[in-house]
Design a protein around this motif. Structure first.
Motif, mmCIF file in Angstrom:
data_model
loop_
_atom_site.group_PDB
_atom_site.id
_atom_site.type_symbol
_atom_site.label_atom_id
_atom_site.label_comp_id
_atom_site.label_asym_id
_atom_site.label_seq_id
_atom_site.Cartn_x
_atom_site.Cartn_y
_atom_site.Cartn_z
ATOM 1 N N VAL A 6 0.847 -1.207 0.000
ATOM 2 C CA VAL A 6 0.000 0.000 0.000
ATOM 3 C C VAL A 6 0.878 1.251 0.000
ATOM 4 N N ARG A 7 1.979 1.221 0.775
ATOM 5 C CA ARG A 7 2.892 2.382 0.789
ATOM 6 C C ARG A 7 3.482 2.637 -0.602
ATOM 7 N N GLU A 8 3.815 1.546 -1.288
ATOM 8 C CA GLU A 8 4.428 1.704 -2.612
ATOM 9 C C GLU A 8 3.410 2.273 -3.608
ATOM 10 N N GLN A 9 2.177 1.754 -3.509
ATOM 11 C CA GLN A 9 1.145 2.179 -4.470
ATOM 12 C C GLN A 9 0.645 3.597 -4.189
ATOM 13 N N PHE A 10 0.622 3.989 -2.891
ATOM 14 C CA PHE A 10 0.074 5.299 -2.526
ATOM 15 C C PHE A 10 1.109 6.070 -1.700
#
Ligand code: 13P
Ligand code: SF4
Length: 338
Positions: free
Chosen positions: A211-215
């Motif tokens: 999730v951190r990578e995507q957002f």
């Protein structure tokens, strides 16, 4: 204007549109929410809903929405003598322990994987194994298990309660992950039990990383029932109410919540300008409750909807809850002043 049902359907839509309900969906449930709300007034009853309930319950019929701790304390203070507690069974029991003179009903006697993981006999066996340890029971336990504990705690005050215990060795029941998190958050020697929340155990460090990578820039919040590996990688970990307050006070706009979907529904409804990304989990126990069960509880309650606790158990469980209030009185006093 329109008919009473049309007005009710519009009231429902103004809240539920934020979580994807259509006007037609709202029109379908409007007769039932109207009937529940009328019966509630006639009977001078109050409806409480945990933040993991479905949005039609939270915004259609509930008078108050909150966490396990806040709702049970509120139940004690409210003037109404009849409480319909829309949540799992142990939360209804906690309200009954704190307000034995009131009629407390649950729409369904729903369980909880944590509460079901431990029996009073298990607690007695743990005590026999560790005679000098204090016993702290998380509120997600039955009244009979609370009766065996020295003190109760909730996710809202667990660190404070454990830190304030006079013993260095603490038997923490029943949530293993919360116990492991306490090893990091307190200086105590925590003796664990192997209970798990079936919802929160599913969140993984890999999900957090993805999730951190995507957002980029997203703020990730987790319930303290998540594993230590997840708690170590999020921006904030706490109770359902603490997560709500974090988002309310934050100037950030994008969040992921490693918790039950009811809380993300609350954020979408009450803070529509905030953006929720990633996935949430569904608690099958919390989601057992439907509007029709609330209607039954008001019209013709079944014996399994009415909370009853043997007096001796209630008194001993009450002692453990009162000890929790005593250990956290200082903080409660400070919060009340602000
Ligand atoms: P809260 O005490 O934060 O309301 O949480 C209760 C619960 O069941 C979490 O899974
Ligand atoms: Fe129990 Fe987990 Fe459901 Fe909360 S979310 S009621 S701890 S099973």
């Amino acid at each position: 204007m329109g008919s009473e049902v049309e007005v009710e359907a519009r009231r429902l839509f103004s809240r539920l549109e934020h979580v994807g309900w259509s006007e037609e969906d709202c029109a379908l449930i409007a007769p039932m929410t109207l009937e529940i709300n009328k019966l509630k007034q006639e009977q001078d009853a109050v409806i409480l809903a945990h933040s993991y309930q479905t949005p039609d319950i939270m915004y259609g019929v509930a008078d108050h929405i909150g966490d396990s701790y806040g709702l049970s304390v509120l139940a004690q203070r409210l003037p109404q003598k009849k409480i319909i507690f829309c949540s799992v069974h142990f939360m209804g029991e906690t309200a009954k322990i704190l307000s034995p003179e009131k009629d407390v009903l649950v729409p369904k006697p729903a369980g909880c994987s944590l509460a079901e993981s431990i029996s009073p006999e298990d607690v007695r066996a743990l005590r026999a194994q560790h005679p000098s340890a204090g016993v702290v029971a998380y509120v997600n336990t039955s009244a009979a298990v609370k009766a065996e504990a020295d003190v109760c705690c909730t996710s809202a005050n667990v660190v404070e309660v454990v830190a304030a215990m006079p013993q260095q060795d603490i038997i923490f029941i029943p949530d293993e992950y919360m116990g492991l998190n306490l090893r990091t958050l307190t200086q105590k020697n925590i003796i664990l039990w192997q209970g798990r929340c079936i919802v929160h155990k599913e969140f993984s460090p890999e999900t957090v990383a993805a999730v951190r990578e995507q957002f980029p820039g997203v703020k990730i919040l987790a319930h303290t029932e998540c594993s230590p590996a997840v708690v170590a990688r999020v921006d904030f970990a706490g109770s359902t109410s603490a997560m709500m307050n974090y988002i309310k006070d934050s100037s950030d706009e994008e969040f992921m919540l490693a918790t039950e979907c009811g809380l993300t529904d609350r954020i979408r409804t009450e803070f529509p300008q905030k953006h929720i990304v990633g996935s949430c989990g569904l608690c099958p126990y919390m989601k057992e409750i439907a509007l029709k069960d609330i209607l039954t509880a008001l019209k013709a309650p079944t014996s399994e909807q009415i909370i009853t606790i043997p007096e001796a158990t209630l008194k001993r469980a009450r002692r453990a809850l009162d000890k929790m209030f005593a250990l956290t009185a200082h903080t409660q006093h400070k919060k009340a002043k602000h």
